[in-house]
Design an enzyme around this catalytic site. Structure first.
Site, PDB file in Angstrom:
ATOM      1  N   ASP A 136      37.493  41.173  50.443  1.00  0.00           N
ATOM      2  CA  ASP A 136      36.414  40.208  50.593  1.00  0.00           C
ATOM      3  C   ASP A 136      35.064  40.889  50.417  1.00  0.00           C
ATOM      4  O   ASP A 136      34.829  41.979  50.962  1.00  0.00           O
ATOM      5  CB  ASP A 136      36.519  39.575  51.987  1.00  0.00           C
ATOM      6  CG  ASP A 136      35.400  38.603  52.279  1.00  0.00           C
ATOM      7  OD1 ASP A 136      35.283  37.607  51.551  1.00  0.00           O
ATOM      8  OD2 ASP A 136      34.635  38.852  53.229  1.00  0.00           O
ATOM      9  N   GLU A 168      36.827  40.993  45.320  1.00  0.00           N
ATOM     10  CA  GLU A 168      35.891  39.886  45.168  1.00  0.00           C
ATOM     11  C   GLU A 168      34.564  40.552  44.827  1.00  0.00           C
ATOM     12  O   GLU A 168      33.920  41.131  45.707  1.00  0.00           O
ATOM     13  CB  GLU A 168      35.771  39.071  46.456  1.00  0.00           C
ATOM     14  CG  GLU A 168      34.836  37.887  46.295  1.00  0.00           C
ATOM     15  CD  GLU A 168      34.574  37.156  47.603  1.00  0.00           C
ATOM     16  OE1 GLU A 168      34.400  35.920  47.572  1.00  0.00           O
ATOM     17  OE2 GLU A 168      34.512  37.803  48.667  1.00  0.00           O
TER      18      GLU A 168
END
Length: 685
Positions: free
Chosen positions: A349, A385
């Site tokens: 993330d 990401e």
């Protein structure tokens, strides 16, 4: 340990290099890092993890690691820490021994968080320079000593090649909570996730890897709880080793291992979405639960004034990955999940945060370098990401091998193409693995993770059902969530019985799924998109732990499920739809392992410069010359019905997304009809 037994440390047996609580068969070694502490107390709790039965000061410290060995302490023992040191917020120190702290290396948790003002190091309602003396122990979960022993039998990493992978992004609870085939007591847990009905569904559609939204222990934000909401997605981690306890039907760690073992037996890899960029403690105004009370100045990046957190994540704080012991903790966590829990990879993330150095994002930074040199971690699946909210944080294409990256450019261009937004010139990039972003630094053609919908944003069905976001249920007056959805309701906002609108929605969804599954790169679909899952237009459903986000298995569109199954079966059938080398345009030097491609006008002639700039042309025809198999023709028609002239010879149409089923078998030649909003594929006879 019996609740009435007092323990004392064996001073000769303690080890500073064994972080966390490590049981050796006779006792447990406890070790925790705090560079700026003056003392660390270990608190032992009874079998219910409610009452503190003994408090001992860790007897030794080396290099900032406080440690001690307790004979007789066995698996099941609940514990926490209280850390002493200066309470000097303006110097970055927030030690407060009144706060029970969770071990950063905790492997299992007992109990749940209960929000109370006592969980804050300062007096809530005043500023953060004040000091709160209330005990937070009654409101905190406790870490638990575990036994790592587990019979894995012959289980091993599957290492499915990227070229043959289909990633399925799912949520442990959302995937199972409404599944009628899952035992009621197992719904929402790892045991339910790995149950036969769920695994059989994944196998049917050709999933090779299930990518789980965060499963490491996380906290539901206080402001959400007070509004009757929850941090459903879980991007609010507090433990990097222990699984989220509500996801365990049994309450025990081994349930995760049993689930991984079952997935592997079914040929499905397990990838974890991990949040190593920030923690649930938030800004300096957040609670003191673990890192803040252990050593705020070491674990977090601080602003120049040292009082405030430095935030490039939009969540209030940023982990200080540049600190060697914080970096070690993250590496230890990753290796633990691979070596002890047998997971196959990670999706990071806000991964740009992990590459931030003093000069900004650095693709050769310490975190990436540590991963790349690690003999365990360098060989697993790593997905970034590739952005954060800080300056220079958007880094699509900027990560080093062996990372793969979520490609939002693919999402946006594909949605725009099927919405008939404009010109064709961006689509070749997306169909061929986005070489303009990724064809550099010896990166392979599988560097792009291609998707048209993910957990963040509209579901795929909602992109064809809503023009606007509908987020009122989030309690923010509809202000949250972005407005850049590139969606089109095709004639009605939300559900409709209009047969024309429903047909248009079906065609566009099928076409977008086909674009994902026929493009170079690594395809990823959002759980439920294969069955027309809707969130009723909510494009920021992070706080919706209810029917908004849980997959409605009783009303799943089985025809659409079969579309994905047929497309993935065709993708896996022969070489060429995914390669490690980027495709070469016709006439370019032949590279071993690469396919040759060309682009045709629907009339059958090569595309000209004028054709690429023709705003009325909505059809793209790709010819792929595969060394390992017959040539392919793929036609992507975002416009109305159109005639397409195939290259000379006989061709067998294998895919037609306007048909049910989409897997077809029809020999054709010359000029053929291509339906509106349709993808078709032909294989040369």
């Amino acid at each position: 340990m019996r609740d009435d037994v007092s323990r004392s440390f064996d001073l000769s047996a303690g080890r500073a290099h064994k972080m966390g609580a490590e049981f050796d068969g006779e006792g447990t070694n406890f070790a925790i890092f705090s560079e700026n502490a003056t003392a660390v107390e270990l608190c032992l709790y009874d079998s219910d993890a409610r009452n503190e039965v003994q408090r001992l000061e860790l007897p030794a410290m080396e290099g900032g690691v406080w440690f001690g060995y307790l004979p007789g302490v066995k698996p099941g023992q609940a514990y926490g820490y209280r850390v002493h040191g200066p309470y000097a917020p303006e110097e970055g120190h927030r030690f407060n021994p009144n706060k029970l702290l969770l071990d950063p290396y905790a492997r299992e948790l007992h109990g749940r968080f209960t929000w109370d003002d006592a969980m804050f190091g300062y007096q809530v309602g005043t500023d953060d320079l004040t000091f709160d003396s209330r005990d937070s122990g009654p409101f905190m979960p406790k870490a638990v000593v575990v036994d790592a022993a587990f019979d894995w039998e012959s289980d091993a990493a599957l290492r499915t090649p990227w070229e043959r992978s289909l990633v399925y992004e799912a949520h442990v609870k959302g995937q199972t909570f409404r599944h009628p085939g899952v035992a009621e007591e197992d719904r929402g847990t790892f045991r339910g996730l790995a149950s036969a009905p769920v695994i059989e569904h994944l196998q049917r559609i050709g999933v090779t890897a299930i990518e789980l939204l965060p499963v490491q222990g996380f906290l539901h934000d206080r402001h959400l709880i007070e509004k009757g909401l929850a941090n459903y997605w879980g991007y609010n981690s507090l433990t990097f080793f222990a699984p989220h306890r509500p996801y365990l039907a049994t309450g025990y760690l081994r349930e995760v291992k049993e689930a991984v073992k079952r997935f592997h037996a079914a040929g499905i890899e397990v990838i974890l979405d991990v949040v190593y960029n920030h923690t649930a403690e938030g800004s300096e105004l957040g609670p003191t639960l673990s890192f803040r009370g252990i050593d705020n100045a070491s674990y977090y990046l601080l602003a120049e004034d040292r009082r405030h957190c430095f935030d490039v994540t939009g969540t209030g704080n940023t982990l200080n990955v540049a600190h060697p012991m914080v970096l070690r903790m993250l590496m230890d966590s990753l290796r633990y999940w691979v070596e002890v829990m047998h997971v196959d990879g990670f999706r990071f993330d806000l991964a740009s945060t992990l590459g931030r150095e003093a000069t900004g994002f650095e693709r050769e930074g310490a975190f990436f370098a540590a991963l790349r040199q690690d003999p365990v971690l360098s060989g697993i699946k790593l997905i970034a990401e590739p952005w954060d909210v800080g300056e220079g944080g958007y880094q699509v294409g900027g990560f080093p091998w062996p990372f793969r990256e979520w490609n939002d450019k693919f999402r946006d261009d594909v949605r725009g193409f099927w919405r008939r937004d404009g010109l064709l010139q961006d689509m070749p990039q997306r169909l061929l693995g986005s070489p303009v972003q990724f064809n550099h630094s010896h990166r392979p053609a599988t560097s792009s993770v291609n998707f048209v919908a993910a957990h963040d944003g509209f579901t795929l069905w909602d992109t064809v059902s809503y023009n606007d976001k509908h987020n009122d249920a989030n309690g923010e007056g509809g202000a949250d969530g972005h407005g850049h959805n590139i969606s089109d309701n095709l004639g009605a906002e939300g559900p409709t019985d209009d047969p024309g609108i429903m047909e248009a929605r079906q065609r566009r969804v099928r076409a977008m799924l086909a674009t994902v599954l026929l493009s170079q790169g690594v395809p990823m679909i959002l759980a439920g998109d294969e069955g027309a899952r809707t969130q009723q237009g909510n494009n920021n459903a992070y706080c919706q732990d209810n029917n908004t986000t849980w997959t409605d298995w009783e009303h799943i569109d089985d025809d659409l499920v079969q579309v994905v199954a047929d497309l993935m079966a065709f993708r896996q059938e022969g070489e060429g739809l995914a390669k490690f080398r980027f495709a070469q345009e016709e006439g370019a030097p032949d590279l071993p392992g690469a396919v040759q491609v060309g682009w045709l006008h629907p009339s059958g002639v090569a595309m000209s410069d004028d054709d690429w700039s023709d705003g009325d042309l909505k059809t793209l025809v790709l010819v792929m010359d595969r060394a390992e198999g017959a040539r392919l023709v793929m036609a992507f028609n975002a416009g109305d019905d159109i005639e397409v002239t195939l290259p000379e010879g006989q061709w067998r149409r294998r895919i037609d997304t306007s048909a049910t089923p989409v897997a077809v078998d029809e020999v054709q030649e010359g000029t053929v009809m291509l339906g509106w909003q349709t993808v078709s594929v032909w294989v040369e006879e």
